[in-house]
Design an enzyme around this catalytic site. Structure first.
Site, mmCIF file in Angstrom:
data_model
loop_
_atom_site.group_PDB
_atom_site.id
_atom_site.type_symbol
_atom_site.label_atom_id
_atom_site.label_comp_id
_atom_site.label_asym_id
_atom_site.label_seq_id
_atom_site.Cartn_x
_atom_site.Cartn_y
_atom_site.Cartn_z
ATOM 1 N N HIS A 1 39.545 -54.215 42.682
ATOM 2 C CA HIS A 1 39.736 -55.768 43.816
ATOM 3 C C HIS A 1 39.085 -55.918 44.408
ATOM 4 O O HIS A 1 38.549 -55.184 45.659
ATOM 5 C CB HIS A 1 40.514 -53.889 44.311
ATOM 6 C CG HIS A 1 41.472 -54.488 45.547
ATOM 7 N ND1 HIS A 1 41.178 -56.210 45.473
ATOM 8 C CD2 HIS A 1 42.090 -54.810 46.340
ATOM 9 C CE1 HIS A 1 42.120 -56.672 46.305
ATOM 10 N NE2 HIS A 1 43.262 -55.330 47.007
ATOM 11 N N LYS B 1 62.088 -60.977 30.788
ATOM 12 C CA LYS B 1 62.647 -61.450 29.342
ATOM 13 C C LYS B 1 61.823 -61.987 28.286
ATOM 14 O O LYS B 1 61.761 -61.995 26.926
ATOM 15 C CB LYS B 1 62.511 -62.737 30.145
ATOM 16 C CG LYS B 1 63.255 -63.447 31.264
ATOM 17 C CD LYS B 1 63.719 -64.769 31.218
ATOM 18 C CE LYS B 1 64.272 -65.742 31.975
ATOM 19 N NZ LYS B 1 63.994 -66.666 32.983
ATOM 20 N N ARG C 1 46.990 -60.339 40.030
ATOM 21 C CA ARG C 1 47.229 -58.694 40.126
ATOM 22 C C ARG C 1 48.614 -57.824 39.274
ATOM 23 O O ARG C 1 49.099 -59.513 38.333
ATOM 24 C CB ARG C 1 47.943 -58.488 41.988
ATOM 25 C CG ARG C 1 48.330 -56.938 41.731
ATOM 26 C CD ARG C 1 48.852 -56.596 42.675
ATOM 27 N NE ARG C 1 47.275 -55.923 43.693
ATOM 28 C CZ ARG C 1 47.857 -56.060 45.361
ATOM 29 N NH1 ARG C 1 48.565 -54.838 45.601
ATOM 30 N NH2 ARG C 1 46.245 -55.936 45.521
ATOM 31 N N ARG D 1 50.661 -58.058 51.281
ATOM 32 C CA ARG D 1 49.895 -57.988 52.153
ATOM 33 C C ARG D 1 48.541 -58.885 52.101
ATOM 34 O O ARG D 1 48.053 -59.726 52.083
ATOM 35 C CB ARG D 1 48.353 -56.748 53.495
ATOM 36 C CG ARG D 1 49.185 -55.944 52.356
ATOM 37 C CD ARG D 1 48.416 -54.265 53.456
ATOM 38 N NE ARG D 1 49.117 -54.130 54.076
ATOM 39 C CZ ARG D 1 49.113 -53.273 54.898
ATOM 40 N NH1 ARG D 1 47.228 -53.888 55.383
ATOM 41 N NH2 ARG D 1 49.042 -53.333 56.535
ATOM 42 N N THR D 2 48.246 -58.198 50.466
ATOM 43 C CA THR D 2 47.163 -59.221 49.605
ATOM 44 C C THR D 2 47.686 -60.684 49.654
ATOM 45 O O THR D 2 47.310 -61.431 49.262
ATOM 46 C CB THR D 2 46.347 -58.676 48.270
ATOM 47 O OG1 THR D 2 46.559 -56.918 49.148
ATOM 48 C CG2 THR D 2 45.437 -58.939 48.114
#
Lengths: 320, 426
Positions: free
Chosen positions: A136, A86, A108, A58-59
């Site tokens: 947030h 990696k 994020r 959603r974000t």
């Protein structure tokens, strides 16, 4: 309209007038988003890169849509599946993307402070889309806008935040924002899910829903992560629902016009009763999602203005 | 006979607790006289009123040999120590591989003697590979020169294993160094639990994890009668346990790091990884309690816990970043902060930085007495400077004091009467 920040790393760095600026501008984007033609060109020609080191639906969608509606070129990278595996470090990934000259970087990450670290190494505007258990900010801003629209104000409200507060970045950002805007904050959680030092936060602390919800204007439920449900922090899902799950009965302790919020995704029947979540008279959960896009548009618009102004100043100094 | 006379110095004597203006005569690496006339042909060092103290015996220094020479070698650590007034390094065994066999110990002892201008002695691992399962060859390691036995920050979680190791160590008179921390409670912790950790979203360790760790170790010491030293006591809530053990007559001493005496949890600020330590920095109340405990002699030893970390291991999100800080060169100026803040005197500081560690480890250093080795440190406690981490001699530059105003400069360092740092006239 004052908004001085170069990055949006957390609510902690925003002043109350800056928060109001974001919300006022976001109101205009709410109107725009309700039209059929939802396009502006304030970010035209600018590049927005979304880097999600942690999975999100959603974000990520909300930021992507916000950027596109502002006319930016948007690219989303799910870094969770790529170069990090990696062995590339966070800073190397950031430097690589930075070399591609983005203007806005939405990040994020699962570690607290990772976005701050990254912001110190790049020369574009960075938006924190959630870092570990830290902050947030856009979630707190969209919650604030939702509350302001539903209640007509963002001051002198009694807001109860319930659930897994210890592990929640949403709770932290909301706590800071609502505190800055002079609201009365109550935290309700089983003591295993309450952060340490919570008494110094300047809010009231409860482990009982009936007491904590008394006369609340806003009830904000938090998601309980699945991995914390079995015996680790709480004995079981059903005991949690019995004591802390929000249903009509528990909501009756709050004010009759109290609104119910949830940052999503919801665990129906764990932290919130499904019927209540869908009750359009009480639940503003869908509004929160709508406000999310508008608030993110406002944040990116404001950061882009500051970025352009800063680059203008640098260019002028170089010319002079 | 080679004779050096230090004239016009303030002698800081941690044994007597006194400060005297005077002179000190050194002959063939040994302190020969105090306040005596300089004999003919003696080399003179004019201190211009600076302080002369026994060189620092720094207990618990990490050097990257074997395994991580890019972080710190015996050469770079030795040079840094000389510049910092540290005349004896007591190195930790948490290397790759761990110093857990007499062969490895002999190798590092030889390497250290070749490369370092200051003395370097080693602690050996208490269990093989610091795995906490089987004890090392404590007898052979003692013969090879190990001063103490420790798994450094790896706590021996199995009490039975630790109990047996302590019993065996006791029979040989070996000193065991523990890291008091409940391993389960402190797992994954990056900060001290409390307001700071909660606001910054960092996994916290409760201060009582330290007391629980110490209480467990002390009970085993009571059971076995072993000689025990707690490497770092950093919380006020741990002190009563230490007091009780002493009242009981257990052979127990304790140390603290210079960082826990000079910094607190809020210094981490915006996730600055150079401030990430093991154990994490504590509250200001705890810091003040530790300073008091050092002044009162409840905590015996201050050490730097010099832990070199390269940039790559520090340029990471806070939780993932390596813990520890380099400190050989900032040890003295940081300690001077405590002196300038009042509450602790220079003889008290050198009691904890030089005399006590030497005494506990059975070394003759750390004293200004006649007959003691001439391991000396000449310093100006008031000289101000701005610390720039890129001027450090350590290969790693991870100091929390970067860019900070410090007071206290080392003017000269002598090991066995030979100058290893400072100008010819200091």
């Amino acid at each position: 309209m004052p908004f001085r920040a170069r990055h949006l790393l957390g609510i902690e760095h925003l002043a109350p007038d800056e928060i109001t600026t974001v919300l006022d501008l976001a109101e205009r984007y709410v109107d725009l988003n309700r039209r059929t033609i939802k396009r502006t060109d304030v970010l035209a020609g600018m590049t927005q890169i979304n880097m999600f080191f942690e999975n999100s639906t959603r974000t990520q969608a909300s930021f992507e849509l916000a950027g596109k509606r502002l006319g930016a070129d948007v690219m989303t990278m799910s870094v969770a599946q790529s170069s990090v595996k990696k062995g590339e470090t966070l800073i190397d990934t950031a430097m690589t993307l930075n070399a591609m000259q983005p203007d806005l970087l939405v990040v994020r990450h699962s570690s607290s402070g990772a976005v701050n670290l990254l912001a110190s190494k790049v020369n574009c505007a960075v938006l924190n889309a959630g870092d570990g258990r830290h902050e947030h900010p856009t979630q707190a801003l969209l919650d604030a806008l939702t509350i302001r629209r539903a209640k007509g104000r963002l001051q002198r409200l009694t807001v109860a935040i319930c659930g897994d507060i210890a592990h929640s970045r949403v709770a932290r950002s909301n706590l800071i924002l609502l505190g800055k805007m002079e609201n009365r904050i109550r935290l309700i959680a089983p003591s295993t899910l309450m952060p340490s030092g919570v008494k110094e936060f300047g809010c009231e602390v409860f482990d009982d829903m009936a007491e904590g919800l008394k006369d609340a204007d806003v009830v904000m439920m938090l998601r309980l992560q699945k991995e914390r449900m079995d015996g680790g922090f709480i004995p079981s899902e059903r005991e949690y629902y019995h004591r802390y799950g929000l249903d009509a009965e528990k909501l009756a302790f709050a004010k009759p016009d109290a609104i119910v919020m949830h940052p999503g995704p919801m665990n129906r029947g764990v932290e919130i009763d499904g019927t209540l979540a869908d009750d359009i008279n009480r639940s503003v959960i869908q509004d929160q999602v709508e406000m999310g896009v508008a608030v993110r548009m406002a944040c990116m618009d404001l950061l882009a203005r500051n970025l352009k102004a800063e680059r203008g100043r640098v260019a002028a100094e170089a010319g002079a | 006979m080679r004779i050096t006379v230090f004239q016009n110095v303030r002698l800081i004597d941690p044994e007597t607790g006194e400060i005297d203006d005077g002179s000190l005569t050194v002959a063939d690496g040994t302190i020969m006289a105090r306040g005596a006339e300089a004999p003919k042909g003696a080399a003179l060092v004019d201190g211009h009123g600076a302080c002369l103290a026994p060189g620092i015996v720094d207990w618990g220094v990490k050097i990257g040999e074997p395994g991580e020479r890019h972080r710190e070698s015996f050469r770079s650590a030795g040079l840094a120590a000389a510049a910092g007034g540290v005349t004896t390094i007591i190195a930790r065994p948490d290397t790759h591989p761990a110093i857990d066999t007499p062969e490895t110990l002999e190798f590092v002892t030889r390497r250290a003697a070749e490369a370092s201008p200051v003395r370097i002695r080693h602690m050996a691992a208490l269990t093989k590979g610091r795995q906490g399962r089987e004890m090392t060859e404590i007898g052979f390691l003692l013969d090879a020169g190990a001063l103490a036995f420790t798994d450094a920050d790896h706590v021996v979680a199995d009490s039975k294993v630790l109990g047996r190791a302590l019993t065996y160590a006791r029979s040989l008179g070996a000193l065991v160094v523990g890291h008091p921390q409940d391993p389960a409670l402190s797992a994954g912790g990056a900060a001290t639990s409390g307001k700071f950790a909660s606001l910054y979203g960092l996994p916290g360790v409760h201060p009582l994890a330290e007391r629980m760790g110490l209480e467990r170790d002390l009970a085993l010491v009571e059971m076995t009668g072993a000689r025990y030293h707690a490497d770092q006591i950093t919380c006020a809530s741990t002190l009563p346990a230490l007091r009780r053990a002493r009242e009981q007559g257990l052979d127990v001493t304790a140390g603290v790091s210079i960082h826990h005496l000079t910094l607190n949890e809020f210094d981490v600020g915006d996730y600055r990884t150079f401030f990430k330590m093991t154990p994490p920095l504590r509250s200001e109340d705890d810091r003040l309690a530790m300073v008091e405990a050092v002044a009162a002699g409840e905590i015996d030893v201050i050490a730097s816990f010099h832990t070199p970390a390269d940039e790559e291991s520090k340029r990471l999100p806070f939780e993932e970043a390596a813990a520890g800080a380099v400190a050989l060169e900032s040890f003295l100026p940081a300690a001077m902060r405590l002196y300038h803040a009042g509450g602790i005197t220079l003889p008290q500081l050198f009691r904890a930085m030089s005399l006590n560690p030497a005494r506990r480890l059975g070394l003759p250093q750390g004293r200004l007495a006649i007959g003691a080795p001439a391991d000396l440190l000449l310093f100006d406690p008031d000289a101000p400077f701005l610390l720039d981490r890129f001027t450090l001699r350590s290969k790693s530059k991870n100091t929390p004091f970067d860019g900070q105003r410090m007071e206290g400069k080392v003017l000269g360092t002598w090991v066995a009467g030979m100058q290893v740092f400072g100008g010819p006239d200091a």
